[in-house]
Enzyme design. Structure first.
Site, PDB file in Angstrom:
ATOM      1  CB  SER A 162       3.951  -0.530  10.683  1.00 42.14           C
ATOM      2  OG  SER A 162       2.664  -0.082  10.293  1.00 42.14           O
ATOM      3  CG  HIS A 217       6.837  -1.988   2.122  1.00 38.15           C
ATOM      4  ND1 HIS A 217       6.744  -0.786   2.782  1.00 38.15           N
ATOM      5  CD2 HIS A 217       5.618  -2.573   2.264  1.00 38.15           C
ATOM      6  CE1 HIS A 217       5.529  -0.635   3.285  1.00 38.15           C
ATOM      7  NE2 HIS A 217       4.824  -1.710   2.999  1.00 38.15           N
ATOM      8  CD  GLN A 244      -1.986  -8.862   4.019  1.00 43.30           C
ATOM      9  OE1 GLN A 244      -2.797  -7.971   4.191  1.00 43.30           O
ATOM     10  NE2 GLN A 244      -0.734  -8.612   3.675  1.00 43.30           N
ATOM     11  CE  LYS A 293       3.484  -4.521  11.199  1.00 48.75           C
ATOM     12  NZ  LYS A 293       2.461  -4.225  10.235  1.00 48.75           N
ATOM     13  CG  ASP A 294       0.588  -7.257   7.602  1.00 44.78           C
ATOM     14  OD1 ASP A 294      -0.242  -6.530   8.142  1.00 44.78           O
ATOM     15  OD2 ASP A 294       1.688  -6.833   7.195  1.00 44.78           O
ATOM     16  NE  ARG A 330      -3.168   1.615   9.429  1.00 46.03           N
ATOM     17  CZ  ARG A 330      -3.531   0.592   8.641  1.00 46.03           C
ATOM     18  NH1 ARG A 330      -2.841  -0.535   8.657  1.00 46.03           N
ATOM     19  NH2 ARG A 330      -4.576   0.688   7.847  1.00 46.03           N
ATOM     20  CG  MET A 340      -1.915  -1.188   1.178  1.00 38.88           C
ATOM     21  SD  MET A 340      -3.460  -0.877   2.018  1.00 38.88           S
ATOM     22  CE  MET A 340      -2.899  -0.625   3.702  1.00 38.88           C
ATOM     23  CG  LEU A 373       7.512   1.641  -0.961  1.00 43.03           C
ATOM     24  CD1 LEU A 373       8.390   1.429  -2.207  1.00 43.03           C
ATOM     25  CD2 LEU A 373       6.613   0.426  -0.733  1.00 43.03           C
TER      26      LEU A 373
HETATM   27  P1  AMP Z   1       1.440  -2.902   3.484  1.00 37.28           P
HETATM   28  O1  AMP Z   1       1.970  -1.867   2.561  1.00 37.28           O
HETATM   29  O2  AMP Z   1       1.495  -2.523   4.926  1.00 37.28           O
HETATM   30  O3  AMP Z   1       0.107  -3.458   3.039  1.00 37.28           O
HETATM   31  O4  AMP Z   1       2.437  -4.141   3.383  1.00 37.28           O
HETATM   32  C1  AMP Z   1       2.787  -4.699   2.141  1.00 37.28           C
HETATM   33  C2  AMP Z   1       3.554  -5.975   2.376  1.00 37.28           C
HETATM   34  O5  AMP Z   1       4.717  -5.699   3.144  1.00 37.28           O
HETATM   35  C3  AMP Z   1       2.745  -7.026   3.149  1.00 37.28           C
HETATM   36  O6  AMP Z   1       3.044  -8.313   2.634  1.00 37.28           O
HETATM   37  C4  AMP Z   1       3.268  -6.860   4.551  1.00 37.28           C
HETATM   38  O7  AMP Z   1       3.162  -8.030   5.328  1.00 37.28           O
HETATM   39  C5  AMP Z   1       4.728  -6.520   4.288  1.00 37.28           C
HETATM   40  N1  AMP Z   1       5.296  -5.831   5.442  1.00 37.28           N
HETATM   41  C6  AMP Z   1       4.853  -4.674   6.000  1.00 37.28           C
HETATM   42  N2  AMP Z   1       5.608  -4.374   7.092  1.00 37.28           N
HETATM   43  C7  AMP Z   1       6.524  -5.368   7.212  1.00 37.28           C
HETATM   44  C8  AMP Z   1       7.580  -5.640   8.141  1.00 37.28           C
HETATM   45  N3  AMP Z   1       7.860  -4.845   9.158  1.00 37.28           N
HETATM   46  N4  AMP Z   1       8.300  -6.765   7.959  1.00 37.28           N
HETATM   47  C9  AMP Z   1       8.035  -7.604   6.920  1.00 37.28           C
HETATM   48  N5  AMP Z   1       7.075  -7.401   6.020  1.00 37.28           N
HETATM   49  C10 AMP Z   1       6.324  -6.295   6.156  1.00 37.28           C
END
Ligand code: AMP
Length: 291
Positions: free
Chosen positions: A185, A37, A153, A149-150, A187, A30, A33
């Site tokens: 994150s 990511h 999901q 982390k998710d 967030r 999303m 970055l």
């Molecule tokens: P998001 O942009 O938050 O939807 O995350 C996109 C992808 O990056 C998803 O597969 C998340 O699980 C992964 N991701 C986000 N934060 C982390 C993290 N701290 N460690 C590993 N993967 C992550």
């Protein structure tokens, strides 16, 4: 790096690459970055030759009152980060093209969404699965990478790929943490300095439960209690849930086996933060950065 927003153009790029024998890897995100990511991109580079990184803040996975409108965005910075890391194609579709009308037909996560984040975010995982299915049909990747982390999901996506016979290989990569062990994150951008300190109690609580497990405690209630006690030591963190679940069914367990997942969600300020560990591993299998 090429940037594509048109869905048909994305599919042509991918089909053309594959017809030349290129193995296409997809990293769906999303945006906004961070190193979490980018480590997925690194991992993708090791298993595929043409890396597509998608950036799409998917309205379908946000509930009423959630942070769809305020979700952090910085496409210029994301472009630079992705390009510098070897992404070949940045796929940035817009919502009007992804959802020209309300998608009546969706992918349903079912029982796997009953616990953990699914309990407090009805419809969230249906929204995630629906967009991931769409991305898979548009990009047709050989391999797609997701972060642990998710974890709910990731488990649900693996199940969708298996149940619906998607031809895509799924790789789940370890959680990437900052030097203070807070999981990276997008967030985290919502946190003030003080809230960030509060957030440190989250990895601390996970590690405390891991240590209790290693000392021989396998009663889920006691491990959960340990996390609760660590996290709610002040009134600046609101715990949404802490649960220990079976990795396949994502249903809560009473007796904790080594591969059980301890996962939690907590609100710190206006950030809703999630974290988890495989109980026997603790945070040991995760990646620390910025140290
Ligand atoms: P998001 O942009 O938050 O939807 O995350 C996109 C992808 O990056 C998803 O597969 C998340 O699980 C992964 N991701 C986000 N934060 C982390 C993290 N701290 N460690 C590993 N993967 C992550």
């Amino acid at each position: 790096m090429i940037e594509i927003s048109d869905l048909a153009a994305m599919r042509s790029w991918s089909r053309d690459a594959r017809s030349r024998g290129v193995r296409v890897g997809l990293v769906p995100t999303m945006g906004f970055l961070h190193e979490g990511h980018l480590r997925l991109v690194d991992r993708a580079t090791a298993v595929a030759d043409g890396i597509v990184l998608s950036i799409f803040v998917n309205p379908l996975q946000f509930g009423p009152g959630e942070d769809l409108d305020t979700y952090p965005r910085d496409l210029a910075r994301d472009r630079e980060a992705a390009c510098g890391r070897g992404v070949e194609c940045l796929f940035v579709p817009d919502a009007a093209n992804m959802y020209p009308r309300n998608p009546e037909v969706r992918v349903v996560a079912g029982v796997l969404a009953e616990h953990l984040c699914g309990a407090g975010r009805p419809g969230h995982f249906d929204g995630v699965l629906t967009v991931v299915a769409k991305l898979f049909h548009i990009v047709e990747p050989d391999v797609a990478l997701f972060g642990r982390k998710d974890i709910q999901q990731a488990q649900i996506i693996k199940r969708m790929v298996s149940d619906l016979n998607f031809p895509t290989e799924i790789i789940v990569a370890p959680t990437v943490r900052d030097s203070d062990r807070v999981a990276l994150s997008s967030r985290n951008a919502y946190l003030s300095k003080r809230e960030r300190e509060t957030a440190r109690r989250i990895p601390h609580g996970l590690q405390a439960a891991h240590e209790l497990f290693v000392s021989g405690v396998t009663d889920a209630g006691r491990l959960v209690e340990q996390v609760r006690a660590t996290l709610t030591a002040g009134d600046d963190l609101e715990l949404e849930y802490v649960e220990i679940v079976d990795p396949a069914t994502l249903a809560p367990v009473n007796e904790v086996l080594p591969d059980a997942i301890l996962a939690l969600a907590a609100r710190v300020g206006r950030a809703r933060l999630i974290d988890n560990m495989i109980v026997a591993e603790g945070l040991g299998a995760d990646v620390l950065v910025n140290g």
